[in-house]
Design a protein around this motif. Structure first.
Motif, short mmCIF file in Angstrom:
data_model
loop_
_atom_site.label_atom_id
_atom_site.label_comp_id
_atom_site.label_asym_id
_atom_site.label_seq_id
_atom_site.Cartn_x
_atom_site.Cartn_y
_atom_site.Cartn_z
N LYS A 223 0.83 -1.20 0.00
CA LYS A 223 0.00 0.00 0.00
C LYS A 223 0.87 1.25 0.00
O LYS A 223 1.93 1.29 0.62
N VAL A 224 0.38 2.27 -0.71
CA VAL A 224 1.04 3.58 -0.75
C VAL A 224 0.06 4.62 -0.23
O VAL A 224 -1.10 4.68 -0.67
N LEU A 225 0.50 5.42 0.72
CA LEU A 225 -0.37 6.44 1.31
C LEU A 225 -0.39 7.68 0.41
O LEU A 225 0.67 8.24 0.11
N VAL A 226 -1.57 8.11 0.01
CA VAL A 226 -1.71 9.25 -0.90
C VAL A 226 -2.76 10.22 -0.35
O VAL A 226 -3.83 9.80 0.12
N ASP A 227 -2.44 11.52 -0.41
CA ASP A 227 -3.40 12.56 -0.06
C ASP A 227 -4.29 12.77 -1.28
O ASP A 227 -3.94 13.49 -2.22
N MET A 228 -5.46 12.13 -1.29
CA MET A 228 -6.28 12.12 -2.49
C MET A 228 -6.90 13.49 -2.79
O MET A 228 -7.10 13.83 -3.95
N LYS A 229 -7.21 14.26 -1.75
CA LYS A 229 -7.77 15.59 -2.02
C LYS A 229 -6.74 16.43 -2.78
O LYS A 229 -7.09 17.14 -3.73
N ARG A 230 -5.48 16.34 -2.39
CA ARG A 230 -4.45 17.08 -3.11
C ARG A 230 -4.25 16.51 -4.51
O ARG A 230 -4.05 17.27 -5.47
N TRP A 231 -4.33 15.18 -4.65
CA TRP A 231 -4.16 14.55 -5.97
C TRP A 231 -5.25 15.02 -6.92
O TRP A 231 -4.97 15.39 -8.06
N PHE A 232 -6.49 15.00 -6.45
CA PHE A 232 -7.59 15.49 -7.28
C PHE A 232 -7.41 16.98 -7.59
O PHE A 232 -7.67 17.43 -8.72
N GLY A 233 -6.97 17.75 -6.60
CA GLY A 233 -6.78 19.18 -6.81
C GLY A 233 -5.71 19.49 -7.83
O GLY A 233 -5.85 20.41 -8.64
N ASP A 234 -4.61 18.70 -7.84
CA ASP A 234 -3.54 18.92 -8.82
C ASP A 234 -4.02 18.66 -10.24
O ASP A 234 -3.67 19.40 -11.17
N ILE A 235 -4.84 17.63 -10.41
CA ILE A 235 -5.40 17.36 -11.74
C ILE A 235 -6.23 18.55 -12.21
O ILE A 235 -6.07 19.04 -13.33
N THR A 236 -7.12 19.01 -11.34
CA THR A 236 -8.00 20.11 -11.70
C THR A 236 -7.22 21.36 -12.07
O THR A 236 -7.46 21.99 -13.11
N LEU A 237 -6.26 21.72 -11.22
CA LEU A 237 -5.47 22.93 -11.48
C LEU A 237 -4.73 22.85 -12.81
O LEU A 237 -4.74 23.79 -13.60
N ASN A 238 -4.08 21.73 -13.06
CA ASN A 238 -3.29 21.61 -14.28
C ASN A 238 -4.15 21.59 -15.54
O ASN A 238 -3.78 22.18 -16.56
N VAL A 239 -5.30 20.92 -15.47
CA VAL A 239 -6.20 20.90 -16.62
C VAL A 239 -6.70 22.31 -16.91
O VAL A 239 -6.63 22.79 -18.06
N VAL A 240 -7.18 23.00 -15.88
CA VAL A 240 -7.77 24.32 -16.09
C VAL A 240 -6.72 25.33 -16.55
O VAL A 240 -6.97 26.14 -17.45
#
Length: 469
Positions: free
Chosen positions: A140-157
């Motif tokens: 298992k790898v621990l991931v901050d999913m809120k930040r992961w989702f936020g990075d996708i949104t920011l970069n796309v926009v």
């Protein structure tokens, strides 16, 4: 308060009167009926329109305006950002540009490669993290999913608006100004409640806003200058590929073709509209005082609910395996076939709309709502959390049941056609970025569930209790 005072009541926010609507039928009345007219005249007018087949949208103009907040004046180029602009010729013009040129289905289709590439880049990053910890057995790898989702949104926009990834920007002051922008637009300001005290700037926010706005304007003006220079170079070369145009390129073309821009100069028009495009997808903090990144918040809520309902998570993954298989990755053309995942998103937005009170409207004239006289200047807030949990519409309204959108509510959508479900609002002031937001949410979630098995630490339930951050 809705339980105590009923589906419609008023409160005072400082010197301002605010109307709170917690019933879908009253909400529909506010958004689709012209309450200024006599009911008999309304009926006659509708009959005449039907007979001549010239009936147009019945959206009322009564609540089509926005309240004038300090943040809208200071940080939105004196109300030039059309999501915050009062109703009038300028707002109508920019709305037309945004809906037909920037956020149209055609424009989003031209830029779908941006969404695909950013989602896949984020998936690749996750895969590399997993492989780095791989030691002969899955780990298992621990991931901050809120930040992961936020990075996708920011970069796309960012790529769609200015042609660059957010992560690629090296201007630290500019990045800080952008972060401060979203934080400040969500602050309660004393002078919004008591305008007579504005000159004192009691909480100091207006001074900080002006400083932040000055820095952010420097950044956005830099983007605009880069686009003007590149546009001039491309014209000399005869190179003008429509598929390569980001939003700022489109805005420059719009300004060139326009005979006149109502109210603002061309640069202000472009900068304000591009900031709107950024904020309408990334954040609605400017007006709702709750939530931050609406797209990543919706995704985080969805994932939290799935982790607390593992049978729904497994069913979603089975749909992905059936519709796509395991030999290739998810792409946007697959989304229309993922009906169960679409139902999951709808059910999440029903239970946890990213903006629980919506964006405030303001009445431009006296009107009547549900038999009550509403004076001009009254602010209107829709209590979506209450509307979405009406037990007369939704059986077991507090339960997470995506299947309801495959059976009893299969014809419901989130695009403002059903007043019982309004996570993006409805009518003239509905969120302009709804199509882009839905595509990004569906693609990000589907890619994540298709590519990885997801769980919590010790397989515990996600704590969804409210807390102050």
């Amino acid at each position: 308060m809705a339980d105590k005072y009923g589906p419609i009541f008023t409160i005072k926010t400082g010197v301002h009167r605010a109307l709170i609507v917690s019933n879908w039928q009253i909400a529909k009345q506010c958004l689709t009926m012209n309450d200024v007219e006599n009911a008999t005249l309304q009926m006659l007018r509708r009959k005449q329109q039907e007979e001549t087949q010239q009936q147009k949208s019945t959206e009322t103009k009564t609540f089509a305006s926005r309240p004038k907040l300090v943040s809208s004046e200071v940080m939105a180029y004196n109300y030039a950002t059309f999501g915050l602009a009062p109703y009038g010729p300028y707002w109508r013009y920019v709305r037309k540009v945004a809906m037909l040129d920037l956020l149209s289905s055609h424009r989003l289709e031209l830029l779908k490669h941006v969404r695909d590439s950013e989602v896949q880049a984020s998936m690749t990053h996750l895969y590399k993290r997993c492989m780095e910890s791989y030691s002969g057995a899955p780990k298992k790898v621990l991931v901050d999913m809120k930040r992961w989702f936020g990075d996708i949104t920011l970069n796309v926009v960012f790529r769609m608006i200015v042609g660059k990834r957010y992560e690629d920007k090296q201007d630290e002051k500019g990045r800080e100004a952008l972060r401060s922008y979203f934080d400040l637009t969500g602050k309660f300001i004393v002078s919004d409640a008591f305008p007579i005290l504005r000159w004192l700037d009691l909480d100091g926010y207006e001074r900080i806003m002006k400083k932040t706005t000055q820095e952010l304007d420097r950044v956005v003006q830099g983007w605009l200058n880069e686009h003007k220079s590149r546009r001039s170079t491309n014209k000399r070369r005869g190179d003008n590929k429509d598929s390569d145009q980001d939003f700022m390129d489109v805005m420059l073309s719009t300004v060139d073709a326009a005979e006149e821009l109502p109210g603002y100069d061309a640069d202000t028009f472009i900068k304000a509209t591009c900031i709107l495009s950024l904020s309408s997808i990334i954040s609605t903090r400017a007006l709702v005082l709750a939530g931050s990144d609406t797209t990543s918040v919706s995704l985080t809520w969805t994932l939290s609910l799935l982790l607390n309902h593992r049978e729904v998570l497994k069913k979603a993954q089975r749909e992905l395996d059936t519709q796509i298989g395991r030999e290739r990755l998810v792409n946007e053309s697959d989304l229309m076939n993922l009906v169960y995942i679409q139902a999951i998103i709808k059910e999440t937005m029903r239970l946890y709309p990213a903006a629980p009170l919506g964006v405030p409207h303001e009445s431009m004239e006296d009107c009547t709502v549900d038999g009550y006289h509403i004076p001009k200047g009254t602010r209107l807030l829709f209590n979506f959390s209450k509307i979405h949990r009406d037990q007369h519409i939704w059986s077991d309204p507090l339960e997470f049941r995506p299947e309801r959108f495959l059976t009893t509510h299969r014809n419901f959508d989130v695009r403002g056609q059903n007043s019982e479900l309004l996570p993006f609002g409805s009518g003239r002031r509905m969120c302009p970025g709804i199509n882009l937001a839905m595509q990004l949410i569906l693609l990000s979630l589907a890619a994540l569930l298709h590519g990885f098995d997801i769980t919590t630490l010790a397989d515990a339930q996600v704590d969804r209790a409210e807390a102050i951050e």
